[in-house]
Every structure is written in C-alpha cells, then in structure tokens.
Design a protein around this motif. Structure first.
Motif, short mmCIF file in Angstrom:
data_model
loop_
_atom_site.label_atom_id
_atom_site.label_comp_id
_atom_site.label_asym_id
_atom_site.label_seq_id
_atom_site.Cartn_x
_atom_site.Cartn_y
_atom_site.Cartn_z
N PRO A 61 0.76 -1.07 0.07
CA PRO A 61 0.04 -0.06 -0.03
C PRO A 61 0.93 1.31 0.07
CG PRO A 61 -0.67 -1.56 1.75
CD PRO A 61 0.47 -1.99 0.99
N PHE A 62 1.95 1.36 0.60
CA PHE A 62 3.18 2.42 0.74
C PHE A 62 3.24 2.81 -0.77
CE2 PHE A 62 7.11 4.59 0.69
CZ PHE A 62 6.59 5.49 1.42
N PHE A 63 3.83 1.67 -1.35
CA PHE A 63 4.34 1.83 -3.01
C PHE A 63 3.15 2.27 -3.79
CE2 PHE A 63 7.95 0.04 -1.65
CZ PHE A 63 9.21 0.38 -2.62
N ALA A 64 2.02 1.85 -3.65
CA ALA A 64 0.61 2.19 -4.26
C ALA A 64 0.37 3.68 -4.03
CB ALA A 64 -0.36 1.34 -3.83
N ALA A 103 -2.52 9.49 4.97
CA ALA A 103 -3.60 10.27 4.28
C ALA A 103 -4.51 9.52 3.20
CB ALA A 103 -3.27 11.92 3.83
N TYR A 104 -3.65 9.03 2.44
CA TYR A 104 -4.21 8.33 1.14
C TYR A 104 -4.42 6.96 1.19
CZ TYR A 104 -3.67 12.67 -1.12
OH TYR A 104 -3.46 14.27 -1.61
N GLU A 144 -4.66 0.18 -8.37
CA GLU A 144 -3.39 0.79 -7.48
C GLU A 144 -2.55 -0.18 -6.52
OE1 GLU A 144 -5.22 5.45 -7.43
OE2 GLU A 144 -5.83 4.20 -5.72
N LEU A 145 -3.43 -1.09 -5.97
CA LEU A 145 -2.45 -2.24 -5.13
C LEU A 145 -1.68 -2.84 -6.03
CD1 LEU A 145 -5.21 -2.98 -2.56
CD2 LEU A 145 -2.97 -1.90 -2.24
N VAL A 146 -2.31 -3.38 -7.27
CA VAL A 146 -1.29 -4.15 -8.20
C VAL A 146 -0.24 -3.34 -8.71
CG1 VAL A 146 -1.67 -5.26 -10.41
CG2 VAL A 146 -3.44 -5.51 -8.83
N ARG A 147 -0.48 -2.05 -8.76
CA ARG A 147 0.64 -1.23 -9.29
C ARG A 147 1.77 -1.30 -8.03
NH1 ARG A 147 1.90 3.90 -11.77
NH2 ARG A 147 4.06 4.39 -11.45
#
Length: 162
Positions: free
Chosen positions: A81-84, A120-121, A129-132
């Motif tokens: 999730p951080f990278f997403a 925040a996001y 976005e999680l796959v990304r």
C-alpha cells in the motif's frame, strides 16, 4: 524482473464497499474443516521457500486459502500500500513540491512527509493501484532478491492449488 503478466498472477486484488484488498501468493488448500490441519497444509506449502515468510490462512468452502503477509523481512501488508500510495499522481505532485519549511503536515523531511501522505491516502486506494504498488515494490528489490522472491512464490504455488 518478471513481466507484468507474471506479476499479475502473484497478486489478487479486489474492492468491496469502496475498500480495496489484496492477497499476495494466494493458494487454495483442500482442508476446509480443521484449522490445525489447514495450518499444517500451509506449512507444507511453505517447505521449499528460501527466505523467511509470514502467511495467513482462512478456512473456507469449498476450498480454504492461504497467502503471504510478509517475505524476507518485508511487511507486504504495509509496503505494497505504501508503494501504491506513492505512485498516485496527486501524491507525486505533493512530494515533488515538498518544502520542509512550508508543508501541510509540518514535516521536516521528505521521508516523514511520505509517511504522512501514506496515512492520508492509504484508505482510498483501488485494487488497480494495489497491483501497481506490488509491481513497484518488486521493482524496488535488487535483482538477486527479485529472483529469490519469484522462486519462493513459485515454490509456494507449486505446493498448493491456484
């Protein structure tokens, strides 16, 4: 690094009630009645893994499933999730315009700012976005770690059902 098609086979992401979820390396296991037997089946699936792995499992019908929470000291539940979040265009804009003397969270460093932006996001992420985020996290590993990661994932999958 593995091609995008290969990456997609190692992560399952979906949305329920406007919340995105993911599982890395999800496999299915035959045991559906006994949690201890299911744990033993998951341990058996992990037998060929080279790096340390943390996994979870759920009893289910008609099959149960197991997936990775962490690998090689990485916390996949946080890192992906951080990278997403960092890949979101609006987050990138904020990072690029970061000023330690003037920012909405009064952060002193860009790393501290990234953590605040993540907080925040992170709950607004989509399955895509999680796959990304997974793809970006894998790219952040050095080539030797990537090779071990995919070897471990393939071993795990070979010992369970996809």
């Amino acid at each position: 690094m593995a091609a995008a098609k290969q990456i997609d086979q190692y992560i399952t992401a979906w949305e329920t009630d406007d919340t995105a979820y993911f599982k890395v390396g999800r496999i299915f296991l035959e045991e559906t009645r006994d949690a201890k037997k299911l744990e033993a089946a998951a341990k058996k699936a992990a037998r060929g893994i080279e790096a340390e792995v943390m996994y979870a499992w759920d009893l289910g019908t008609p099959k149960s499933n197991a997936w990775w929470l962490g690998w090689g000291g990485y916390d996949l539940e946080e890192d992906i999730p951080f990278f997403a979040t960092m890949a979101k265009a609006e987050v990138q804009e904020k990072i690029n315009s970061f000023d330690p003397k003037d920012n909405e969270f009064e952060c002193k460093s860009v790393d501290e700012y990234k953590e605040m932006l993540f907080n925040a996001y992170d709950e607004d992420l989509t399955a895509a976005e999680l796959v990304r985020g997974f793809e970006d996290w894998v790219r952040s590993l050095d080539p030797a770690a990537q090779k071990t990661f995919f070897k471990d994932l393939q071993s795990w999958r070979n010992n369970g059902e996809e």
